[in-house]
Design a protein around this motif. Structure first.
Motif, PDB file in Angstrom:
ATOM      1  N   ILE A   1       0.819  -1.208   0.000  1.00  0.00           N
ATOM      2  CA  ILE A   1       0.000   0.000   0.000  1.00  0.00           C
ATOM      3  C   ILE A   1       0.855   1.262   0.000  1.00  0.00           C
ATOM      4  O   ILE A   1       0.368   2.351  -0.313  1.00  0.00           O
ATOM      5  CB  ILE A   1      -0.950   0.003   1.216  1.00  0.00           C
ATOM      6  CG1 ILE A   1      -2.135   0.955   0.983  1.00  0.00           C
ATOM      7  CG2 ILE A   1      -0.208   0.366   2.507  1.00  0.00           C
ATOM      8  CD1 ILE A   1      -3.217   0.849   2.036  1.00  0.00           C
ATOM      9  N   VAL A   2       2.143   1.146   0.325  1.00  0.00           N
ATOM     10  CA  VAL A   2       3.007   2.323   0.474  1.00  0.00           C
ATOM     11  C   VAL A   2       3.072   3.183  -0.792  1.00  0.00           C
ATOM     12  O   VAL A   2       2.880   4.409  -0.714  1.00  0.00           O
ATOM     13  CB  VAL A   2       4.420   1.912   0.941  1.00  0.00           C
ATOM     14  CG1 VAL A   2       5.405   3.070   0.829  1.00  0.00           C
ATOM     15  CG2 VAL A   2       4.356   1.415   2.384  1.00  0.00           C
ATOM     16  N   PRO A   3       3.319   2.602  -1.977  1.00  0.00           N
ATOM     17  CA  PRO A   3       3.382   3.470  -3.166  1.00  0.00           C
ATOM     18  C   PRO A   3       2.082   4.202  -3.439  1.00  0.00           C
ATOM     19  O   PRO A   3       2.085   5.378  -3.810  1.00  0.00           O
ATOM     20  CB  PRO A   3       3.714   2.491  -4.302  1.00  0.00           C
ATOM     21  CG  PRO A   3       4.294   1.301  -3.633  1.00  0.00           C
ATOM     22  CD  PRO A   3       3.627   1.219  -2.305  1.00  0.00           C
ATOM     23  N   PHE A   4       0.954   3.505  -3.280  1.00  0.00           N
ATOM     24  CA  PHE A   4      -0.347   4.131  -3.518  1.00  0.00           C
ATOM     25  C   PHE A   4      -0.566   5.285  -2.548  1.00  0.00           C
ATOM     26  O   PHE A   4      -0.989   6.380  -2.939  1.00  0.00           O
ATOM     27  CB  PHE A   4      -1.458   3.084  -3.370  1.00  0.00           C
ATOM     28  CG  PHE A   4      -2.784   3.519  -3.910  1.00  0.00           C
ATOM     29  CD1 PHE A   4      -3.232   3.064  -5.137  1.00  0.00           C
ATOM     30  CD2 PHE A   4      -3.603   4.385  -3.189  1.00  0.00           C
ATOM     31  CE1 PHE A   4      -4.457   3.467  -5.646  1.00  0.00           C
ATOM     32  CE2 PHE A   4      -4.824   4.801  -3.693  1.00  0.00           C
ATOM     33  CZ  PHE A   4      -5.257   4.338  -4.927  1.00  0.00           C
ATOM     34  N   LEU A   5      -0.264   5.057  -1.266  1.00  0.00           N
ATOM     35  CA  LEU A   5      -0.447   6.110  -0.267  1.00  0.00           C
ATOM     36  C   LEU A   5       0.476   7.288  -0.537  1.00  0.00           C
ATOM     37  O   LEU A   5       0.077   8.444  -0.395  1.00  0.00           O
ATOM     38  CB  LEU A   5      -0.192   5.560   1.137  1.00  0.00           C
ATOM     39  CG  LEU A   5      -1.169   4.519   1.673  1.00  0.00           C
ATOM     40  CD1 LEU A   5      -0.893   4.267   3.151  1.00  0.00           C
ATOM     41  CD2 LEU A   5      -2.612   4.929   1.467  1.00  0.00           C
ATOM     42  N   HIS A   6       1.714   7.001  -0.902  1.00  0.00           N
ATOM     43  CA  HIS A   6       2.669   8.080  -1.149  1.00  0.00           C
ATOM     44  C   HIS A   6       2.172   8.993  -2.262  1.00  0.00           C
ATOM     45  O   HIS A   6       2.239  10.224  -2.150  1.00  0.00           O
ATOM     46  CB  HIS A   6       4.038   7.497  -1.510  1.00  0.00           C
ATOM     47  CG  HIS A   6       5.086   8.526  -1.753  1.00  0.00           C
ATOM     48  ND1 HIS A   6       5.435   8.955  -3.018  1.00  0.00           N
ATOM     49  CD2 HIS A   6       5.858   9.257  -0.894  1.00  0.00           C
ATOM     50  CE1 HIS A   6       6.362   9.878  -2.931  1.00  0.00           C
ATOM     51  NE2 HIS A   6       6.650  10.075  -1.660  1.00  0.00           N
ATOM     52  N   GLU A   7       1.662   8.391  -3.330  1.00  0.00           N
ATOM     53  CA  GLU A   7       1.172   9.185  -4.453  1.00  0.00           C
ATOM     54  C   GLU A   7       0.037  10.113  -4.030  1.00  0.00           C
ATOM     55  O   GLU A   7       0.010  11.294  -4.387  1.00  0.00           O
ATOM     56  CB  GLU A   7       0.709   8.257  -5.586  1.00  0.00           C
ATOM     57  CG  GLU A   7       0.402   8.964  -6.890  1.00  0.00           C
ATOM     58  CD  GLU A   7      -0.998   9.555  -6.935  1.00  0.00           C
ATOM     59  OE1 GLU A   7      -1.199  10.548  -7.654  1.00  0.00           O
ATOM     60  OE2 GLU A   7      -1.892   9.030  -6.247  1.00  0.00           O
ATOM     61  N   GLY A   8      -0.911   9.588  -3.260  1.00  0.00           N
ATOM     62  CA  GLY A   8      -2.062  10.399  -2.885  1.00  0.00           C
ATOM     63  C   GLY A   8      -1.805  11.333  -1.716  1.00  0.00           C
ATOM     64  O   GLY A   8      -2.120  12.524  -1.770  1.00  0.00           O
ATOM     65  N   VAL A   9      -1.221  10.784  -0.659  1.00  0.00           N
ATOM     66  CA  VAL A   9      -1.074  11.533   0.592  1.00  0.00           C
ATOM     67  C   VAL A   9      -0.052  12.657   0.466  1.00  0.00           C
ATOM     68  O   VAL A   9      -0.272  13.769   0.954  1.00  0.00           O
ATOM     69  CB  VAL A   9      -0.677  10.562   1.726  1.00  0.00           C
ATOM     70  CG1 VAL A   9      -0.264  11.322   2.975  1.00  0.00           C
ATOM     71  CG2 VAL A   9      -1.829   9.621   2.039  1.00  0.00           C
ATOM     72  N   VAL A  10       1.078  12.382  -0.222  1.00  0.00           N
ATOM     73  CA  VAL A  10       2.173  13.353  -0.309  1.00  0.00           C
ATOM     74  C   VAL A  10       2.088  14.204  -1.577  1.00  0.00           C
ATOM     75  O   VAL A  10       2.182  15.434  -1.517  1.00  0.00           O
ATOM     76  CB  VAL A  10       3.540  12.644  -0.241  1.00  0.00           C
ATOM     77  CG1 VAL A  10       4.682  13.646  -0.371  1.00  0.00           C
ATOM     78  CG2 VAL A  10       3.672  11.863   1.065  1.00  0.00           C
ATOM     79  N   LEU A  11       1.903  13.550  -2.721  1.00  0.00           N
ATOM     80  CA  LEU A  11       2.043  14.250  -3.998  1.00  0.00           C
ATOM     81  C   LEU A  11       0.750  14.888  -4.505  1.00  0.00           C
ATOM     82  O   LEU A  11       0.786  15.963  -5.095  1.00  0.00           O
ATOM     83  CB  LEU A  11       2.581  13.283  -5.063  1.00  0.00           C
ATOM     84  CG  LEU A  11       3.926  12.630  -4.736  1.00  0.00           C
ATOM     85  CD1 LEU A  11       4.332  11.662  -5.830  1.00  0.00           C
ATOM     86  CD2 LEU A  11       5.000  13.693  -4.540  1.00  0.00           C
ATOM     87  N   HIS A  12      -0.373  14.219  -4.279  1.00  0.00           N
ATOM     88  CA  HIS A  12      -1.627  14.734  -4.837  1.00  0.00           C
ATOM     89  C   HIS A  12      -2.340  15.677  -3.877  1.00  0.00           C
ATOM     90  O   HIS A  12      -2.622  16.826  -4.201  1.00  0.00           O
ATOM     91  CB  HIS A  12      -2.539  13.572  -5.229  1.00  0.00           C
ATOM     92  CG  HIS A  12      -3.839  14.019  -5.837  1.00  0.00           C
ATOM     93  ND1 HIS A  12      -3.910  14.556  -7.105  1.00  0.00           N
ATOM     94  CD2 HIS A  12      -5.111  14.020  -5.339  1.00  0.00           C
ATOM     95  CE1 HIS A  12      -5.169  14.868  -7.375  1.00  0.00           C
ATOM     96  NE2 HIS A  12      -5.916  14.552  -6.325  1.00  0.00           N
ATOM     97  N   TYR A  13      -2.642  15.171  -2.670  1.00  0.00           N
ATOM     98  CA  TYR A  13      -3.400  15.984  -1.712  1.00  0.00           C
ATOM     99  C   TYR A  13      -2.513  16.856  -0.826  1.00  0.00           C
ATOM    100  O   TYR A  13      -3.000  17.793  -0.189  1.00  0.00           O
ATOM    101  CB  TYR A  13      -4.260  15.077  -0.821  1.00  0.00           C
ATOM    102  CG  TYR A  13      -5.410  14.422  -1.554  1.00  0.00           C
ATOM    103  CD1 TYR A  13      -6.542  15.137  -1.907  1.00  0.00           C
ATOM    104  CD2 TYR A  13      -5.349  13.074  -1.900  1.00  0.00           C
ATOM    105  CE1 TYR A  13      -7.595  14.541  -2.576  1.00  0.00           C
ATOM    106  CE2 TYR A  13      -6.403  12.456  -2.570  1.00  0.00           C
ATOM    107  CZ  TYR A  13      -7.518  13.199  -2.904  1.00  0.00           C
ATOM    108  OH  TYR A  13      -8.564  12.599  -3.575  1.00  0.00           O
ATOM    109  N   HIS A  14      -1.227  16.511  -0.732  1.00  0.00           N
ATOM    110  CA  HIS A  14      -0.279  17.258   0.113  1.00  0.00           C
ATOM    111  C   HIS A  14      -0.728  17.287   1.573  1.00  0.00           C
ATOM    112  O   HIS A  14      -0.549  18.271   2.277  1.00  0.00           O
ATOM    113  CB  HIS A  14      -0.106  18.693  -0.404  1.00  0.00           C
ATOM    114  CG  HIS A  14       0.302  18.762  -1.845  1.00  0.00           C
ATOM    115  ND1 HIS A  14       1.552  18.375  -2.291  1.00  0.00           N
ATOM    116  CD2 HIS A  14      -0.392  19.144  -2.954  1.00  0.00           C
ATOM    117  CE1 HIS A  14       1.618  18.531  -3.610  1.00  0.00           C
ATOM    118  NE2 HIS A  14       0.458  18.988  -4.038  1.00  0.00           N
TER     119      HIS A  14
END
Length: 376
Positions: free
Chosen positions: A227-240
């Motif tokens: 789940i880490v890559p999926f979360l990183h994309e959304g939590v850090v890069l998309h929604y900040h």
């Protein structure tokens, strides 16, 4: 021997409170404890494990709900799921509160200075072990692994459509054309449920959290750390919602607590929107698992030996391990920042490779090293 609903509930409450080691370890505890008591048969356990490995979402929670469903239907799956997740959720809420309250203290920063590189080591080895187990010596699956890993690093994010594409490539590679007809509806059902659950909502924040984490639970194949890559994309890069350091801390919290690793979602939710954010995020990440157990599981078991279904799972799981490897590179850039953190990261890899040390213990040692080396 028939098992009562409350015996099953109490067992999974204890397991959720004290079960460390990640999804494979938790699945092993269930086999060790439940089969000798004759609460489940060997065939039922194997079918449940096969179903949990083939479906997206956290393996251990899925297997627990499956066992509850087999013995006591919808009520069993519901109560087992709640009590298995609840202890870890409460622990994470407490950790989240303390993290927010004392995040500015240098000692907390020093702890996570050491924890970060250890997490990178755990994530990287998780990608390798998942690939070794699921890809093996198949060059075609290694090619999928490599393409997804490179794409993740190049794009600086996980590309969710690559999972679908990899699954379809797996169908083409491993399923003769004549075998597609009947099981194809089962393969497509993997995406019909998430599509119904993941309604795009921009506001308010709670709905954004719920939507995002529902999608995360529905599209994550592989181990708990998949789940880490999926979360990183959304939590850090998309929604900040979090920065790179806070995200690594969230992954650490998921590893050091008992129960499912994806409880990381609750930590993220708390940092974004307090207790209700934690509750919504945790509910979202486990909701697809619950729906899969109730509505999809019987069909997956029926068609799990069909080439199209097996091919899709092979391709998607290879893509998942590649995405984890790519995420380890991206996260490592923000965590391995000086010689001290490089030493901690390298030492963590060597220790995990050579010894069967529990991951929470490794993180504790790394935290102590962080305190000793921070700003030295």
């Amino acid at each position: 021997m028939p098992v009562s609903l409350w015996e099953l509930v109490l067992y999974f409450l204890r397991l959720g409170s004290s079960g460390f080691g990640g999804p494979i370890a938790l699945a092993g505890y269930m086999q060790r404890d439940l089969m000798p008591r004759k609460w489940i048969t060997e065939d039922e356990y194997r079918e449940g494990l096969a179903f949990s490995q083939m479906m997206p979402g956290p393996l251990a929670a899925q297997l627990a709900m499956w066992i509850g469903f087999l013995r006591h239907g919808v009520v069993g799956a519901s109560l087992v799921g709640i009590v298995f997740i609840l202890p870890t959720f409460l622990i994470v809420v407490v950790i989240s509160y303390l993290y927010v309250a004392y995040h500015g203290l240098s000692v907390v920063q020093a702890l996570f200075y050491g924890i970060g590189p250890a997490i990178i080591a755990i994530v990287a080895l998780s990608a390798f072990r998942l690939a070794r187990t699921t890809v093996g010596s198949d060059r075609r699956l290694w090619a999928i692994f490599g393409v997804v890993a490179l794409a993740t690093v190049a794009a600086r994010t996980e590309i969710a459509l690559l999972f679908v594409a990899a699954g379809l490539v797996g169908v083409l590679l491993y399923a003769p054309a004549g075998s597609w007809t009947k099981p194809w509806s089962t393969v497509s059902s993997l995406f019909s449920v998430p599509a119904a659950l993941g309604i795009p909502v921009s506001i308010p924040v709670l709905l954004e959290l719920g939507t995002f984490f529902t999608k995360a639970g529905a599209f994550t194949f592989g181990s708990g750390l998949a789940i880490v890559p999926f979360l990183h994309e959304g939590v850090v890069l998309h929604y900040h919602w979090l920065n790179e350091r806070e995200f690594l801390d969230a992954v650490a919290v998921g590893i050091i607590t008992p129960g499912p690793v994806v409880i990381t979602a609750a930590f993220v939710g708390y940092l974004v929107a307090g207790f209700w954010g934690a509750l919504v995020a945790a509910a979202g990440v486990f909701l697809p698992v619950y729906c899969f157990v109730l509505f999809v599981g019987r069909y997956i078991i029926r068609y799990r030996e069909k080439p199209a279904v097996k091919g899709f799972v092979k391709g998607a799981t290879s893509a998942a391990s590649g995405a984890i490897a790519g995420a380890a590179v991206i996260l490592g850039e923000g965590s391995i920042i000086d010689p001290a953190t490089a030493i901690i990261g390298l030492a963590s890899v060597l220790v995990l490779w050579r010894f069967k040390i529990p991951e929470p213990l490794l993180i504790a040692i790394a935290a102590v090293a962080g305190v000793m080396l921070y700003k030295c």
